[in-house]
Scaffold this motif. Structure first.
Motif, short mmCIF file in Angstrom:
data_model
loop_
_atom_site.label_atom_id
_atom_site.label_comp_id
_atom_site.label_asym_id
_atom_site.label_seq_id
_atom_site.Cartn_x
_atom_site.Cartn_y
_atom_site.Cartn_z
N VAL A 1 0.83 -1.21 0.00
CA VAL A 1 0.00 0.00 0.00
C VAL A 1 0.86 1.26 0.00
O VAL A 1 1.87 1.34 0.68
N VAL A 2 0.39 2.24 -0.77
CA VAL A 2 0.99 3.57 -0.79
C VAL A 2 -0.13 4.56 -0.52
O VAL A 2 -1.21 4.47 -1.11
N SER A 3 0.10 5.50 0.40
CA SER A 3 -0.89 6.55 0.65
C SER A 3 -0.26 7.91 0.39
O SER A 3 0.93 8.10 0.64
N ALA A 4 -1.09 8.82 -0.13
CA ALA A 4 -0.59 10.17 -0.42
C ALA A 4 -1.76 11.11 -0.66
O ALA A 4 -2.83 10.68 -1.10
N PRO A 5 -1.55 12.40 -0.41
CA PRO A 5 -2.55 13.38 -0.84
C PRO A 5 -2.52 13.48 -2.36
O PRO A 5 -1.54 13.07 -2.99
N SER A 6 -3.59 14.02 -2.95
CA SER A 6 -3.66 14.14 -4.40
C SER A 6 -4.34 15.43 -4.81
O SER A 6 -5.33 15.83 -4.21
N ARG A 7 -3.82 16.06 -5.86
CA ARG A 7 -4.47 17.24 -6.42
C ARG A 7 -5.72 16.85 -7.20
O ARG A 7 -6.62 17.65 -7.39
N ASP A 8 -5.75 15.61 -7.70
CA ASP A 8 -6.87 15.15 -8.53
C ASP A 8 -8.07 14.66 -7.72
O ASP A 8 -9.16 14.53 -8.26
N VAL A 9 -7.86 14.35 -6.47
CA VAL A 9 -8.95 13.87 -5.61
C VAL A 9 -9.50 15.08 -4.87
O VAL A 9 -8.85 15.61 -3.98
N ARG A 10 -10.68 15.52 -5.25
CA ARG A 10 -11.27 16.74 -4.68
C ARG A 10 -11.99 16.47 -3.36
O ARG A 10 -12.08 17.32 -2.50
N ARG A 11 -12.55 15.25 -3.24
CA ARG A 11 -13.24 14.88 -2.00
C ARG A 11 -13.20 13.36 -1.86
O ARG A 11 -12.95 12.65 -2.82
N GLY A 12 -13.44 12.89 -0.66
CA GLY A 12 -13.47 11.45 -0.43
C GLY A 12 -12.10 10.81 -0.50
O GLY A 12 -11.09 11.40 -0.15
N VAL A 13 -12.09 9.57 -0.99
CA VAL A 13 -10.87 8.76 -1.07
C VAL A 13 -10.86 8.03 -2.41
O VAL A 13 -11.88 7.50 -2.83
N ALA A 14 -9.71 8.03 -3.06
CA ALA A 14 -9.55 7.30 -4.32
C ALA A 14 -8.67 6.09 -4.09
O ALA A 14 -7.56 6.22 -3.54
N LEU A 15 -9.13 4.93 -4.50
CA LEU A 15 -8.38 3.67 -4.40
C LEU A 15 -8.06 3.22 -5.82
O LEU A 15 -8.96 3.14 -6.66
N THR A 16 -6.80 2.92 -6.09
CA THR A 16 -6.43 2.43 -7.41
C THR A 16 -5.52 1.21 -7.30
O THR A 16 -4.70 1.10 -6.40
N ALA A 17 -5.72 0.31 -8.26
CA ALA A 17 -4.85 -0.84 -8.50
C ALA A 17 -4.74 -0.91 -10.02
O ALA A 17 -5.41 -0.15 -10.73
N TRP A 18 -3.92 -1.81 -10.54
CA TRP A 18 -3.76 -1.89 -11.99
C TRP A 18 -5.12 -2.16 -12.64
O TRP A 18 -5.77 -3.16 -12.34
N GLN A 19 -5.56 -1.24 -13.50
CA GLN A 19 -6.81 -1.31 -14.24
C GLN A 19 -8.06 -1.39 -13.35
O GLN A 19 -9.08 -1.93 -13.74
N ARG A 20 -7.96 -0.83 -12.14
CA ARG A 20 -9.11 -0.87 -11.22
C ARG A 20 -9.15 0.42 -10.41
O ARG A 20 -8.10 0.88 -9.95
N ILE A 21 -10.35 0.98 -10.22
CA ILE A 21 -10.50 2.21 -9.45
C ILE A 21 -11.78 2.14 -8.62
O ILE A 21 -12.78 1.56 -9.05
N GLN A 22 -11.71 2.72 -7.45
CA GLN A 22 -12.90 2.88 -6.60
C GLN A 22 -12.80 4.25 -5.94
O GLN A 22 -11.81 4.56 -5.28
N LEU A 23 -13.84 5.07 -6.16
CA LEU A 23 -13.90 6.39 -5.57
C LEU A 23 -14.93 6.36 -4.45
O LEU A 23 -16.12 6.08 -4.70
#
Length: 195
Positions: free
Chosen positions: A137-159
């Motif tokens: 696991v890697v955690s970090a703030p993001s400029r692209d995530v405006r609210r909530g939490v973004a989870l990504t894996a290879w070819q998979r996303i959950q907002l």
């Protein structure tokens, strides 16, 4: 007597080797998203995976950060052109460029990203998960995530609209290691309708 000690040393080394191999097999069983069944690795079927499948943009390497490339088809990205150098897993206090994020995903890691202005309680909860699962696991703030939490894996996303430890844990367990320079046995991208 010397022969006896040599035989004991030989069989002792063999016993240690067998214990190490056995431990390795047990560790494979504990890999997230991968289960051993009758000596083979199998992955969870697509309909049991959290998040949404995203078509692949390939895994080409960029010559330098800032080089032009095809636009990513998700935000944060889930595949595509990326830097050839891999950064470490764990907790980051600043944003990670998308081109480095993708390389982490290519190595089977899961990214948990949140807005830079997220509440301290959210950030700390996410960082606890990243520290506890620092191998994947890697955690970090993001400029692209405006609210909530973004989870990504290879070819998979959950907002997620807000942090939910149970959903984050499920995403990590189901998807970490599912893809690492290729799909684990029985896994695929879930876009073409297989598995």
């Amino acid at each position: 007597m010397k022969r006896l000690w040599e035989n004991l040393a030989h069989y002792g080394a063999l016993a240690v080797l067998l214990a190490v191999v056995g431990s390795g097999l047990a560790a494979m069983e504990m890999l997230p998203g991968v289960h051993l069944a009758e000596g083979s690795r199998t992955a969870r079927p697509c309909d049991e995976l959290p998040g949404k499948a995203v078509p692949s943009l390939g895994a080409s390497h960029l010559p330098y950060l800032g080089a032009s490339h095809v636009a990513y088809n998700s935000s944060p990205p889930t595949s595509g052109p990326h830097m050839p150098w891999l950064i470490g897993s764990g907790v980051y206090g600043s944003t990670i460029p998308p081109e480095y994020q993708v390389h982490l995903l290519e190595h089977g890691k899961v990214l948990i990203q949140y807005p830079a202005g997220a509440p301290s309680s959210t950030r700390k909860a996410i960082e606890r998960i990243a520290r506890r699962r620092s191998d994947v696991v890697v955690s970090a703030p993001s400029r692209d995530v405006r609210r909530g939490v973004a989870l990504t894996a290879w070819q998979r996303i959950q907002l997620l609209p807000r942090f939910d430890g149970s959903r984050v844990g499920h995403f990590v367990d189901a998807l970490a290691g599912r893809y690492s320079h290729g799909w684990s046995a029985g896994a695929d991208d879930c876009v073409r309708g297989r598995a």
